[in-house]
Design a protein around this motif. Structure first.
Motif, PDB file in Angstrom:
ATOM      1  N   ALA A  40       1.852  -1.699  -2.666  1.00  0.00           N
ATOM      2  CA  ALA A  40       2.678  -0.783  -3.453  1.00  0.00           C
ATOM      3  C   ALA A  40       3.687  -1.529  -4.319  1.00  0.00           C
ATOM      4  CB  ALA A  40       3.407   0.187  -2.533  1.00  0.00           C
ATOM      5  N   ALA A  41       4.041  -2.735  -3.951  1.00  0.00           N
ATOM      6  CA  ALA A  41       4.958  -3.537  -4.768  1.00  0.00           C
ATOM      7  C   ALA A  41       4.202  -4.375  -5.795  1.00  0.00           C
ATOM      8  CB  ALA A  41       5.793  -4.440  -3.877  1.00  0.00           C
ATOM      9  N   TRP A  42       2.949  -4.721  -5.516  1.00  0.00           N
ATOM     10  CA  TRP A  42       2.197  -5.557  -6.451  1.00  0.00           C
ATOM     11  C   TRP A  42       1.874  -4.825  -7.753  1.00  0.00           C
ATOM     12  CZ3 TRP A  42       2.020 -10.378  -7.054  1.00  0.00           C
ATOM     13  CH2 TRP A  42       2.054 -11.263  -5.986  1.00  0.00           C
ATOM     14  N   CYS A  73      -5.857  -5.175  -8.730  1.00  0.00           N
ATOM     15  CA  CYS A  73      -4.770  -4.901  -7.799  1.00  0.00           C
ATOM     16  C   CYS A  73      -4.903  -3.492  -7.216  1.00  0.00           C
ATOM     17  CB  CYS A  73      -3.428  -5.054  -8.502  1.00  0.00           C
ATOM     18  SG  CYS A  73      -2.006  -4.837  -7.424  1.00  0.00           S
ATOM     19  N   ALA A  74      -5.247  -2.533  -8.045  1.00  0.00           N
ATOM     20  CA  ALA A  74      -5.375  -1.157  -7.580  1.00  0.00           C
ATOM     21  C   ALA A  74      -6.568  -0.982  -6.644  1.00  0.00           C
ATOM     22  CB  ALA A  74      -5.499  -0.216  -8.766  1.00  0.00           C
ATOM     23  N   MET A  75      -7.639  -1.754  -6.848  1.00  0.00           N
ATOM     24  CA  MET A  75      -8.855  -1.608  -6.042  1.00  0.00           C
ATOM     25  C   MET A  75      -8.836  -2.450  -4.761  1.00  0.00           C
ATOM     26  SD  MET A  75     -10.548   0.580  -7.728  1.00  0.00           S
ATOM     27  CE  MET A  75     -12.183   0.509  -7.072  1.00  0.00           C
ATOM     28  N   ALA A  76      -7.880  -3.323  -4.606  1.00  0.00           N
ATOM     29  CA  ALA A  76      -7.822  -4.190  -3.416  1.00  0.00           C
ATOM     30  C   ALA A  76      -7.484  -3.363  -2.182  1.00  0.00           C
ATOM     31  CB  ALA A  76      -6.783  -5.283  -3.608  1.00  0.00           C
ATOM     32  N   GLU A  77      -8.021  -3.775  -1.039  1.00  0.00           N
ATOM     33  CA  GLU A  77      -7.729  -3.092   0.216  1.00  0.00           C
ATOM     34  C   GLU A  77      -6.279  -3.367   0.624  1.00  0.00           C
ATOM     35  OE1 GLU A  77     -10.497  -4.165   3.217  1.00  0.00           O
ATOM     36  OE2 GLU A  77     -12.213  -3.868   1.897  1.00  0.00           O
TER      37      GLU A  77
END
Length: 120
Positions: A37-39, A23-27
């Motif tokens: 920012a919500a995921w 999730c953090a590395m996804a564009e």
């Protein structure tokens, strides 16, 4: 029974970490559903359920099954066109430099001057 719970816990922890990192590395522009920012808080707070939601709803879709298609330079027509253009440009520069060199080498004769020099 404790071994089973230990294995399930380790698998859940690995899945949790993997979903947070993914999730953090996804564009940001390609995330589906809610904004990126919500995921991240959803995945962190709801652990396994948040990870499942991320992988099923929020994760960006990738074309070609997630594989990036690379083209070798000698197979890329754009690259080959640029090579030909660069070669022509270098040839033109070489010709212009040769013409300038030829112009500098030829002596300029003025009327009344026999050797092209002027002495004061």
């Amino acid at each position: 029974m404790i071994r089973v719970w230990l294995i399930v816990g380790v698998i859940a922890a690995l899945f949790y970490i993997n979903s947070i990192v993914d999730c953090a590395m996804a564009e940001r522009e390609r995330v589906r559903g809610v904004p990126k920012a919500a995921w991240i808080p959803i995945v962190v707070v709801f652990a396994v359920i948040g990870g499942v939601l991320w992988f099923t709803v929020g994760r960006p879709r990738r074309g070609n099954g997630g594989r990036v298609r690379t083209i070798a330079p000698d197979d890329d027509p754009e690259f080959l066109r640029n090579l030909e253009r660069d070669r022509r440009q270098q040839e033109r520069i070489r010709r212009l430099e040769q013409e300038l060199s030829d112009l500098d080498d030829t002596p300029k004769k003025k009327s009344g001057d026999s050797d092209g020099r002027r002495d004061a």
